[in-house]
Write a protein that holds these residues in place. Structure first.
Motif, PDB file in Angstrom:
ATOM      1  N   VAL A 162       0.854  -1.202   0.000  1.00  0.00           N
ATOM      2  CA  VAL A 162       0.000   0.000   0.000  1.00  0.00           C
ATOM      3  C   VAL A 162       0.887   1.248   0.000  1.00  0.00           C
TER       4      VAL A 162
ATOM      5  N   TRP B 259      -8.556  -2.908   1.000  1.00  0.00           N
ATOM      6  CA  TRP B 259      -8.394  -1.453   0.892  1.00  0.00           C
ATOM      7  C   TRP B 259      -8.086  -1.063  -0.549  1.00  0.00           C
ATOM      8  N   THR B 260      -7.205  -1.808  -1.190  1.00  0.00           N
ATOM      9  CA  THR B 260      -6.888  -1.538  -2.594  1.00  0.00           C
ATOM     10  C   THR B 260      -8.112  -1.768  -3.469  1.00  0.00           C
TER      11      THR B 260
ATOM     12  N   GLN C 198     -13.755   2.566  -6.547  1.00  0.00           N
ATOM     13  CA  GLN C 198     -13.945   4.015  -6.679  1.00  0.00           C
ATOM     14  C   GLN C 198     -13.505   4.498  -8.060  1.00  0.00           C
ATOM     15  N   LEU C 199     -12.383   3.978  -8.547  1.00  0.00           N
ATOM     16  CA  LEU C 199     -11.868   4.358  -9.859  1.00  0.00           C
ATOM     17  C   LEU C 199     -12.888   4.061 -10.958  1.00  0.00           C
TER      18      LEU C 199
ATOM     19  N   SER D 120       1.446   4.581  -1.901  1.00  0.00           N
ATOM     20  CA  SER D 120       0.612   5.435  -2.751  1.00  0.00           C
ATOM     21  C   SER D 120       1.310   5.792  -4.061  1.00  0.00           C
TER      22      SER D 120
ATOM     23  N   ASP E 216     -11.167  -1.289  -2.566  1.00  0.00           N
ATOM     24  CA  ASP E 216     -12.008  -0.091  -2.395  1.00  0.00           C
ATOM     25  C   ASP E 216     -11.586   1.020  -3.356  1.00  0.00           C
ATOM     26  N   LEU E 217     -10.281   1.207  -3.480  1.00  0.00           N
ATOM     27  CA  LEU E 217      -9.769   2.248  -4.376  1.00  0.00           C
ATOM     28  C   LEU E 217     -10.136   1.955  -5.824  1.00  0.00           C
ATOM     29  N   ILE E 218     -10.018   0.685  -6.215  1.00  0.00           N
ATOM     30  CA  ILE E 218     -10.301   0.307  -7.605  1.00  0.00           C
ATOM     31  C   ILE E 218     -11.791   0.451  -7.909  1.00  0.00           C
TER      32      ILE E 218
ATOM     33  N   THR F 265       1.254   2.637  -6.279  1.00  0.00           N
ATOM     34  CA  THR F 265      -0.125   2.389  -6.718  1.00  0.00           C
ATOM     35  C   THR F 265      -0.523   3.352  -7.820  1.00  0.00           C
ATOM     36  N   GLU F 266      -0.218   4.624  -7.625  1.00  0.00           N
ATOM     37  CA  GLU F 266      -0.548   5.617  -8.648  1.00  0.00           C
ATOM     38  C   GLU F 266       0.188   5.323  -9.951  1.00  0.00           C
TER      39      GLU F 266
END
Length: 418
Positions: free
Chosen positions: A99, A133-134, A140-141, A101, A136-138, A104-105
């Motif tokens: 994790v 958690w990752t 959202q993307l 950032s 969740d980010l995906i 990941t970006e």
């Protein structure tokens, strides 16, 4: 694989007994993976499906859910036997296993088309907080782009009631199982590694055949017993570090996989009788001539507390990449030689120098770094670790020391929110 050692075995009968005792166990499942025809076929089918339907694959997993696949990816980059295949190149397969950032970006910016990108979520428990958690980010993307994410998701986890498995069932997505009796760091020959192997256009059945060879051939059993005996002698010499030195640039992630297997399995406070566990060494990884120029000085002249394992590969040492003439006085001795001859001399010379300095060494020679040999190495070291645990009466298949870190992490997060 050729194991080169001149030391006499000290504990052959006790190690052989431990080996046979482990093989008789029915509560540990990694030795059954090469015979699980259904899981093998399903993995090959899913890997092929993802390869054919998507331009990119991003794997989200931690530790044992990532290191084996990363190892296969790295090896695929160094193989040239499928010259017409573009699978395995740097723009097709990515990993989110930290994790971080910035990393990941960086990975997310390499996505060319969300609708042509597959996401493979791997977690034995299905509840690994970093994976969720990752996720969740995906999610959202995709929501930001008004795209439904579920058609692009695939899952590998235990067949239990856990977040990943429940999501796969809810959205009727492909999911493959990690057997309950196979720990994450022992899962590389399960769908965890096999799906990626097939995606990379490896001969996945040859990978499995390499694992089977360790379990079925008497010569491999002898090699496992010899190695376990060597490591036990090293522990008794109080060598605190076991250094694995690979003279092959595409073995760095295999080294990371082996590092986890060794450290998480053997690093225990107590044995199975709740008595203080015997001391084991810490693993360390080096790569070829590069690390001769980074840590060799300390190994040579520092404390005599290291057991250095050299790994040489004949296909690397027999290359035809020759330098016919030299322009430097320093390289005159190499004129007319090829790179393979140089790296062979580097490995042999370094081992001899360490031996002369009183450093313990062991060496292995493999013909090639291909599917069968990497499958062999995966199973070979898993069997070594299992036998060491059996011999020293520790539980090589749990990781109680990790729990406190998770607890403290959650406490820090809760404090930050309040």
């Amino acid at each position: 694989m050729q194991l080169n050692s001149t030391r006499a075995l000290k504990n052959p009968s006790s190690v052989e007994l431990a080996y046979k005792k482990f093989r008789a166990r029915t509560d540990v499942g990694f030795t059954r993976l090469p015979y699980d025809t259904e899981a093998i076929n399903e993995s090959i089918k899913l890997g092929e499906q993802i390869r054919n339907q998507f331009d990119q694959l991003i794997i989200v997993g931690m530790g044992g859910s990532s290191m084996g696949p990363r190892c296969l990816h790295e090896i695929s980059e160094g193989l040239h036997y499928k010259k017409n295949s573009t699978v395995g190149t740097v723009d097709r397969l990515f990993f989110l296993d930290n994790v971080d950032s910035v990393e990941t970006e960086k990975v997310l910016t390499k996505i060319k088309d969300l609708r042509k990108t597959a996401w493979l979520f791997i977690s034995k428990s299905g509840s690994t907080i970093e994976v969720l958690w990752t996720f969740d980010l995906i999610i959202q993307l995709y929501q930001e782009k008004n795209i439904e994410i579920w058609p692009y998701t695939f899952y590998i986890t235990e067949d239990t009631s856990n977040p990943l498995n429940n999501l796969a069932l809810q959205h009727k997505r492909p999911r493959l199982k990690i057997p309950i009796d196979v720990g994450g760091r022992f899962s590389v020959l399960s769908p965890v590694g096999l799906v990626v192997s097939e995606y990379l256009n490896f001969d996945t059945r040859l990978l499995i055949a390499g694992g089977k060879e360790v379990l079925e051939q008497a010569s491999s059993e002898t090699q496992v017993i010899q190695c376990v005996d060597e490591y036990l002698q090293s522990f008794k010499r109080q060598e605190a570090i076991t250094l694995f030195w690979f003279y092959n640039s595409n073995m760095r992630w295999f080294g990371c996989w082996l590092q986890q297997l060794w450290a998480e399995s053997l690093g225990k406070k107590t044995n199975i009788h709740n008595q203080p566990a015997p001391p084991f060494s810490s693993p360390m990884i080096c790569i070829g001539a590069c690390d001769q120029h980074s840590i060799l000085q300390q190994i040579m002249d520092g404390p005599r507390d290291k057991f250095v394992n050299f790994f040489r590969f004949k296909n690397v040492e027999e290359c035809s990449f020759k330098v016919s003439s030299t322009h430097f006085e320093e390289t005159k001795i190499l004129e007319g030689l090829n790179f393979g001859q140089l790296i062979k001399a580097e490995a042999i010379g370094t081992e001899k120098a360490l031996q002369n300095a009183g450093v313990s060494t062991l060496s292995f020679t493999l013909n090639n770094l291909d599917e069968k040999n990497i499958g062999f190495l995966f199973m070979f070291f898993q069997m070594i670790i299992a036998t060491l645990g059996e011999h020293e009466e520790i539980d090589a298949f749990n990781q109680p020391g990790v729990a406190l870190s998770k607890k403290m992490t959650l406490e820090v997060l809760q404090k930050n929110k309040s």
